[in-house]
Write an enzyme that holds these catalytic residues in place. Structure first.
Site, PDB file in Angstrom:
ATOM      1  N   TRP A  16       0.864  -1.184   0.000  1.00  0.00           N
ATOM      2  CA  TRP A  16       0.000   0.000   0.000  1.00  0.00           C
ATOM      3  C   TRP A  16       0.902   1.236   0.000  1.00  0.00           C
ATOM      4  O   TRP A  16       1.794   1.363   0.855  1.00  0.00           O
ATOM      5  CB  TRP A  16      -0.875  -0.033   1.253  1.00  0.00           C
ATOM      6  CG  TRP A  16      -1.824   1.091   1.414  1.00  0.00           C
ATOM      7  CD1 TRP A  16      -2.659   1.622   0.475  1.00  0.00           C
ATOM      8  CD2 TRP A  16      -2.073   1.821   2.626  1.00  0.00           C
ATOM      9  NE1 TRP A  16      -3.412   2.644   1.020  1.00  0.00           N
ATOM     10  CE2 TRP A  16      -3.068   2.782   2.333  1.00  0.00           C
ATOM     11  CE3 TRP A  16      -1.560   1.745   3.915  1.00  0.00           C
ATOM     12  CZ2 TRP A  16      -3.547   3.668   3.288  1.00  0.00           C
ATOM     13  CZ3 TRP A  16      -2.037   2.617   4.874  1.00  0.00           C
ATOM     14  CH2 TRP A  16      -3.026   3.576   4.562  1.00  0.00           C
ATOM     15  N   ASP A  34      -0.693  -5.552   9.141  1.00  0.00           N
ATOM     16  CA  ASP A  34      -1.711  -4.594   8.727  1.00  0.00           C
ATOM     17  C   ASP A  34      -2.957  -5.389   8.353  1.00  0.00           C
ATOM     18  O   ASP A  34      -2.994  -6.070   7.327  1.00  0.00           O
ATOM     19  CB  ASP A  34      -1.207  -3.786   7.533  1.00  0.00           C
ATOM     20  CG  ASP A  34      -2.162  -2.652   7.142  1.00  0.00           C
ATOM     21  OD1 ASP A  34      -3.276  -2.590   7.703  1.00  0.00           O
ATOM     22  OD2 ASP A  34      -1.793  -1.834   6.284  1.00  0.00           O
ATOM     23  N   ALA A  86      -6.417  -4.743   7.408  1.00  0.00           N
ATOM     24  CA  ALA A  86      -7.368  -3.710   6.997  1.00  0.00           C
ATOM     25  C   ALA A  86      -8.634  -4.271   6.372  1.00  0.00           C
ATOM     26  O   ALA A  86      -9.601  -3.527   6.189  1.00  0.00           O
ATOM     27  CB  ALA A  86      -6.698  -2.762   6.000  1.00  0.00           C
ATOM     28  N   LYS A 134     -13.354  -0.722   6.281  1.00  0.00           N
ATOM     29  CA  LYS A 134     -13.955  -1.545   5.246  1.00  0.00           C
ATOM     30  C   LYS A 134     -15.018  -2.481   5.801  1.00  0.00           C
ATOM     31  O   LYS A 134     -16.156  -2.502   5.322  1.00  0.00           O
ATOM     32  CB  LYS A 134     -12.872  -2.362   4.524  1.00  0.00           C
ATOM     33  CG  LYS A 134     -11.991  -1.543   3.603  1.00  0.00           C
ATOM     34  CD  LYS A 134     -10.902  -0.829   4.362  1.00  0.00           C
ATOM     35  CE  LYS A 134      -9.989  -0.027   3.439  1.00  0.00           C
ATOM     36  NZ  LYS A 134      -8.960   0.716   4.206  1.00  0.00           N
TER      37      LYS A 134
END
Length: 393
Positions: A126, A207, A209, A242
């Site tokens: 990312w 991470d 997400a 999300k």
């Protein structure tokens, strides 16, 4: 003084959004921005979120500050969703300004603990990971991850590269639904990654997400839970943007697993200190929405059902796109799209081919050929498939 500031490079995705808005062609398709959209192109407010907000509005009597680390109900509920069984004697956590804030706080914490830390990060990753580290002046090394030929994980290369991380270094891993590629580690591969980190003493920063967007809430956390069960120190940056659809509420959590209770208390104090320095008290509304949902059986059940609808929609679009491309190209070279997970896949197209898609077909995606599967619907999948084949990808 302010006239001495240097111009900053514009964000490529934000530029793409503006370019898309200015395109007057009918039938243009936005596959660039990284948010979930339903088949009508809307990012909906989830049913359970609406109900939780209603309950909060009816019951809340004050907007005073809450707690420097964030409310315990939120931190405990989200940590349990991530870890399953939370080892309370080893777990410290703080609410953060989104998952991005959790990443920033984790990197700040790592530097506090080891001023000589080097961060190992996947190639690609990312873009904000790299942007934050560059701004902080943190040394980082990119480890090989994505195989442009197979569109899968180049695991042997990844293992060789992360094995170079030393004790006190940080290895940044994507918990699931790798952004930008969509190519994930298998559980067996996670086992091998853990063995490498056990040997080197490097600390993983995971991470997470997109939990719930890949193979399901628990399945998407398997790698993270394995790491947490085997290693003495782990950092986890979790995002609610999300899976709860609350992008604008900036709701995240930094979790730190430590060697023992004494280290937990020390870490908890350091993380609270970082909150105080960076933004003082964390945002509360999104966190209160999440804790209201996760601590109520009815709301949690409805939220999980809607999250499953979203996940299955993405999987259906992946299967449809892979099938269309197989038919049009008379080959299986695009089958990786059905194997990838999450919102994104990386086509492996050249920047010139991406430009061709935009100019000739009004199809917008990031220059590295990352496409947002959620930007499609059943009607636009055939349009994209034909454009991909005609562009020679």
């Amino acid at each position: 003084m302010l006239s001495n500031l240097k111009p900053q490079a514009p964000d490529k995705i934000l530029m793409l959004i503006e370019e898309f808005k200015g395109d007057t062609r009918q039938g243009k398709i936005d596959l660039g921005v990284g948010v979930y959209k339903d088949p009508n192109g809307v990012t909906p407010v989830m049913r359970a979120v609406k109900e939780a907000e209603k309950r909060i509005w009816e019951s809340q009597t004050s907007k005073a500050y809450t707690v420097l680390a964030g409310e315990a109900d939120y931190r405990n509920a989200l940590a349990a969703m991530v870890l399953g069984d939370v080892p309370a004697d080893r777990t410290a956590s703080v609410a953060t300004v989104g998952g991005t804030g959790a990443i920033r706080q984790a990197l700040e914490l790592a530097r506090m603990a080891n001023p000589d830390v080097t961060v190992y990060v996947s190639d690609p990753t990312w873009p904000n990971h790299l942007s934050i580290m560059k701004f902080m002046g943190l040394p980082f090394v990119e480890y090989r991850y994505f195989d442009n030929e197979t569109r899968g994980v180049d695991f042997e290369a990844m293992k060789a590269d992360i094995a170079k991380a030393g004790k006190g270094d940080v290895v940044l891993l994507h918990g699931c639904c790798h952004n930008p590629t969509g190519a994930n580690l298998t559980l067996d591969q996670w086992q091998e990654v853990v063995a490498i980190l056990e040997k080197s003493g490097a600390i993983p920063l995971i991470d997470l997400a997109y939990q719930g967007f890949g193979d399901g809430l628990d399945a998407d956390a398997q790698g993270t839970r394995l790491v947490a069960s085997r290693l003495p120190e782990v950092l986890i940056a979790a995002s609610c943007s999300k899976n709860f659809g609350i992008y604008r509420e900036r709701t995240g959590l930094l979790i730190a697993l430590t060697e023992n209770a004494e280290a937990r208390d020390l870490t908890q104090g350091a993380m609270a200190f970082l909150n105080r320095q960076n933004f003082s008290f964390p945002p509360d509304h999104g966190a209160r929405v999440v804790s209201t949902i996760l601590t109520d059986d009815g709301l949690r059940g409805d939220w999980m059902a809607e999250l499953e609808e979203i996940r299955n929609t993405l999987l259906g679009l992946r299967d449809q796109l892979a099938s269309e491309l197989r038919s049009l190209s008379d080959s299986d070279r695009f089958d990786f799209i059905a194997r990838h997970r999450g919102m994104f896949s990386r086509l492996g197209a050249t920047p010139e081919q991406v430009q061709t898609l935009k100019q000739e077909s009004g199809i917008y995606m990031v220059g590295d050929s990352r496409l947002n599967i959620a930007g499609l619907n059943r009607d636009t999948v055939p349009v994209l498939a034909r454009a991909i084949v005609e562009a020679g990808i």
